[in-house]
Design a protein around this motif. Sequence first.
Motif, mmCIF file in Angstrom:
data_model
loop_
_atom_site.group_PDB
_atom_site.id
_atom_site.type_symbol
_atom_site.label_atom_id
_atom_site.label_comp_id
_atom_site.label_asym_id
_atom_site.label_seq_id
_atom_site.Cartn_x
_atom_site.Cartn_y
_atom_site.Cartn_z
ATOM 1 N N SER A 172 -2.236 -7.541 -5.282
ATOM 2 C CA SER A 172 -3.410 -7.140 -4.511
ATOM 3 C C SER A 172 -3.162 -7.332 -3.022
ATOM 4 N N SER A 192 -7.973 2.544 1.311
ATOM 5 C CA SER A 192 -9.051 1.567 1.491
ATOM 6 C C SER A 192 -10.311 1.989 0.754
ATOM 7 N N ILE A 218 0.829 -1.211 0.000
ATOM 8 C CA ILE A 218 0.000 0.000 0.000
ATOM 9 C C ILE A 218 0.859 1.255 0.000
ATOM 10 N N ARG A 271 -7.747 -7.875 3.719
ATOM 11 C CA ARG A 271 -8.440 -6.591 3.714
ATOM 12 C C ARG A 271 -9.044 -6.256 5.070
ATOM 13 N N GLY A 303 -5.323 2.893 -4.107
ATOM 14 C CA GLY A 303 -6.178 1.840 -3.583
ATOM 15 C C GLY A 303 -6.795 0.995 -4.680
ATOM 16 N N MET A 355 -9.859 0.877 -2.762
ATOM 17 C CA MET A 355 -9.948 -0.571 -2.905
ATOM 18 C C MET A 355 -11.381 -1.038 -3.139
ATOM 19 N N SER A 404 -6.253 -3.171 -5.369
ATOM 20 C CA SER A 404 -7.487 -3.879 -5.023
ATOM 21 C C SER A 404 -7.617 -5.155 -5.845
#
Length: 757
Positions: A52, A282, A14, A56, A40, A285, A44
């Motif tokens: 990815s 996030s 990230i 999560r 994001g 994502m 994702s």
Amino acid sequence: MAELPELVKDLALILIVAGIVTLVFKKLKQPLVLGYIVAGFLVSPHMPYTMSVIDRGDIQTWADIGVIFLLFSLGLDFSFKKIMKMGASPVIAAVTIIFSMMMSGICVGHLFGWGRMDCIFLGGMLAMSSTTIIYKAFDDMGLRQHRFASMVMSVLILEDILAIVMMVMLSAVAGGSTPDGSQMAASILKIVFFLVLWFVVGIFAVPLFLRRMRKQLNSETLLIVSLGLCCLMAVLSSQVGFSSAFGAFVMGSILAETVEADKIVKLVEPVKNLFGAIFFVSVGMLVDPKILVDYAVPILVITLTILFGQSVFGTFGYMLGGQNLKNAMRCGFSMAQIGEFAFIIASLGLSLGVIGDFLYPVVVAVSVITTFLTPYMIRLAEPVYRQTERRLSKKWIRRLNHLWGEPEVVSREVRSESRANWQRLLRAMGLNTVVYSILSAAVIALMFTFLLPLLRNMLPGWKLHWYANAICGLLTVLLVSPFLRAIIMKKNHSDEFRALWTSHRMNRLPLVFTVIVRVVIAASFVFYIVNYLSRFANAIILAVALVAIVLMVMSRSLKHRSIKLERMFVLNLRSRDIEAQVRGRKRPLYEGHLLDRDIHISDFEVPEDSLWAGCALRELRIGSRFGVHVSSILRGRRRINIPGGEDVLFPGDIIQAIGNDEQLAKFGAALAGECYEDDSEIERREMHLRQMVLTGSSPFIGKTIAESGIRDQYGCMVVGVEAGQRHLTIISPSRKFQKGDVVWIVGEESDLNKVLS
């Protein structure tokens, strides 16, 4: 070696992707929030061509922490005193815009046949403009010093505050299937109760604690204490049924009133940036390209609703707030986007499970589109105003410019002094009664919840049970007595009360009635305590309550205690203002008078690489070049008022300048632009130490250091000469170089080569 946890791998992915993408967005001069969202999306599961995120769930936990720290930082930038000083104008504009845009969002949701909660949450998302994006746009376009920009920022602050309340209300709405008016009223009263309670107790306790611990608080301990208080209030907020973000905001607003507020803001900034970045990643994502394609039409309609709605309703709201048509249109067009609070409200809806999965990516797409259009909407305001001015008659333009201003002037003219005194007195009495009633209710609740069961366990049995009740009741009455006395006696000797009492006999009966009402309110608390803990007849309980009230009013020690508590609270509330006055950072009092005209005051910081640094004001000719007046220079703890032409500017100085929008914008652009350019060959400017042996052909023989020109012509410096000794000897300025001297010189590589050649 143990395998690396998945969380660390996910964070590495990230942060690396977010770092690369945000550098690109920084280069393109786009908001970093959009860069985080794009990052994001790239990490994702919806992006099959890149790596990815694996877990999560853990990332969502970190994102929730990011929301807490984001709202904590928002609270640190918020001040209840600033809101009170804004007046009614920003409040009217903010309420008008939020209500209109929320209704627009609900109507759009119904148009597409979405569920009731989807429509309500969509309305909440559309009602909130983005403070971060608008501030960035104003800064990039050189409009931050304009007067209309300050009005926009005031409304945005109020919108952020109302967004916190809206989140609590949306949680209450989502909790019930069909919440009626009584449930909504109960939710509002609950919000007000805990907000006032936490703020009053926090302002009394937190600054006092920080003041006592000031000698032990360095940067590290202050950061830990601040974040600890933030998390503590977040836990308390969730325990009483509110969101943790609401509690974090409340604690931020409490710390904003302390002397340490500015230092806390700087310390918390990196923490907020880290967790805030994870939150916005996030958000990205959750963006599913398939949903964006399927909901392309709703995305377009919602985007047009924001652009058109904010332009129209925003303009109307600012006009109701007292702005003329031109400024109102510039303000309204500036707010045509949604941002971080829309994401937070969407996250709330998802966590509560009351909105569809499609709504989140739809709102993100709308936010991205409106963000890119923000600068164009700001520029569009003036052409639209010119077209409107051409098409409307002067009579209508004049009416629109004074849509709200003239009635206010008339109302002030016809308002009598007696009526004004009544308004001030009743407002102050009402506020005091509400605050002290909340504190009394909180003390009673705590005593009955914790102390009473403890005493009953310590004193079991029927007879001892009554002793436990009596002890608890007596202690509770003693604890609430300063608050109850303040309810009865506060403002009874104020200037407004005396003026009304002596001005007319007809005022005396209503004034006595206000005292009686407050006595009844105070007595009702004592009545409730005695009634809860005993089985006496109502008449006896009422007599006990009245006797207790009389004793409270007559007690001089209780009076001094009540006054001491109130003075401590006021001192804590004013501590940041007092510190600002001592340090010379408080804005001048005449600023409020300037705002009624075309000129106003703005602060400008001298950059560390400014060409103006080291120059006197006379050399810079600020008045003749830009038309502004420098009223003060803030330098560390010093304040130089009305500086003269001989005063010199230094890097980091804060210049307070007076002028109109155009003059201040021109001055700010020049100050920011006239700086030293970045050294592209910084690596070649390293300093080296070289040895030079003077031979018979050296041009320096027989010359002193000054005559040799080593410093002036070559840019080097002689640090010493060996002269046959083991250690270097500093050369006297009058000593002449001789054949065979071993001279040591410091300078850049290129300059040393010139000397030694």
